[in-house]
Scaffold this active site. Structure first.
Site, short mmCIF file in Angstrom:
data_model
loop_
_atom_site.label_atom_id
_atom_site.label_comp_id
_atom_site.label_asym_id
_atom_site.label_seq_id
_atom_site.Cartn_x
_atom_site.Cartn_y
_atom_site.Cartn_z
N LYS A 257 0.83 -1.21 0.00
CA LYS A 257 0.00 0.00 0.00
C LYS A 257 0.86 1.26 0.00
CE LYS A 257 -3.93 -2.24 2.02
NZ LYS A 257 -4.73 -2.57 3.16
N ARG A 258 2.08 1.12 0.53
CA ARG A 258 2.92 2.32 0.60
C ARG A 258 3.52 2.69 -0.76
NH1 ARG A 258 5.28 -1.68 3.36
NH2 ARG A 258 7.14 -2.60 2.46
#
Ligand code: GLU
Length: 285
Positions: A257-258
């Site tokens: 997600k980062r």
């Protein structure tokens, strides 16, 4: 048995915005349902109140709609059902299959070190059983005194109480018998800060929502062993499973997600069309 019209679902945890990896999972489930004339449900798995945010949940729904996905019925928000999970768990507790665990992470780490290690399961080292044999009166007194505790499943007792073998079907691969003890040990079903764990809430909700085909990334494949046991204990229907390989980045690394570049929002802002992004997520039209 699953009929020709499967009920599938996408069940993201709103700890960040939708990225290409999770869009792949959503499209995978949605396509399977729609191509077979089945139903596709959405569930927001937001029981972890420290990591999940409502704004992410709303943004995920917005990105899914932008991608062209539609879903059937209301979106289920797990955080609205804590009382329900607690009530269902108390039924297992009344059967003597659960016990309170007062250990901190440090207690567990110390015990494992003193024992020279612990077998590794699907989610890490197996719990060494420190609280399994605390006498009932002491348990009750400590719980009544408000001592923080998680709730664990006594997996040996649970397995002994269900008629085996517990057969599971992975679509495209075949059937196998669930063997959760070496993978999960005395797994946590309710956490100190949350009256449910991922494993308990997901199995409960798949049954409640009538899911007949569970689809998700293959990082969660071992969980089937435990979920099948919970279904047997609770008398819940048994779905079929279909795990997909995780979508990888250019270097073969797992998309996280980062990784801002893999975020659907960033791709939208950069002017990509929904069809382009669906193709990037592995589903060209
Ligand atoms: N909520 C889980 C996740 O975001 C998915 C659970 C499932 O599909 O069974 O990874």
């Amino acid at each position: 048995m699953e009929s020709a019209t499967p009920v599938t679902r996408f069940a993201p945890s709103p700890t960040g915005r939708l990225h290409l990896g999770s869009a792949h999972s959503a499209l995978f489930a949605w396509r399977l349902a729609r191509e077979a004339g089945g139903r596709f449900l959405l569930r927001i798995e937001d029981i972890d109140r420290t990591r999940c945010r409502t704004e992410y949940a709303l943004a995920i729904l917005d990105d899914l709609a932008w991608l062209g996905l539609d879903w059937d019925g209301e979106v289920r928000m797990q955080s609205a059902h804590f009382a329900e999970y607690g009530a269902v768990l108390s039924r297992l507790s009344a059967r003597g299959l659960l016990y309170p665990c007062f250990c901190t992470r440090a207690d567990i780490a110390r015990e494992i070190e003193a024992a020279g290690g612990a077998p590794h399961g699907a989610d890490g080292p197996l719990y060494p059983g420190l609280c399994r044999n605390i006498p009932e009166t002491e348990r009750q007194a400590r719980v009544a005194a408000g001592e923080p505790h998680a709730v664990r499943l006594d997996i040996a007792r649970a397995m002994a109480g269900v008629p085996g073998p517990l057969m599971c079907e992975e679509v495209g691969e075949g059937t196998f018998a669930a063997n959760p003890a070496p993978l999960f040990g005395d797994v946590v079903l309710a956490r100190k800060d949350t009256p449910a764990s991922y494993h308990f809430a997901v199995t409960h909700d798949d049954a409640l929502q009538g899911i007949t085909l569970v689809t998700r990334g293959d990082d969660l494949k071992p969980a089937v062993h435990l979920h099948r046991l919970l279904q047997a204990l609770m008398g819940w229907p048994v779905p079929r499973w279909r795990h997909h390989p995780l979508l990888r980045g250019p270097g073969g690394a797992r998309l996280a997600k980062r990784d801002g570049a893999a975020g659907i929002a960033a791709l939208r802002t950069a002017g990509r069309s929904a069809a382009e992004v669906r193709a990037m997520a592995g589903f060209p039209d």
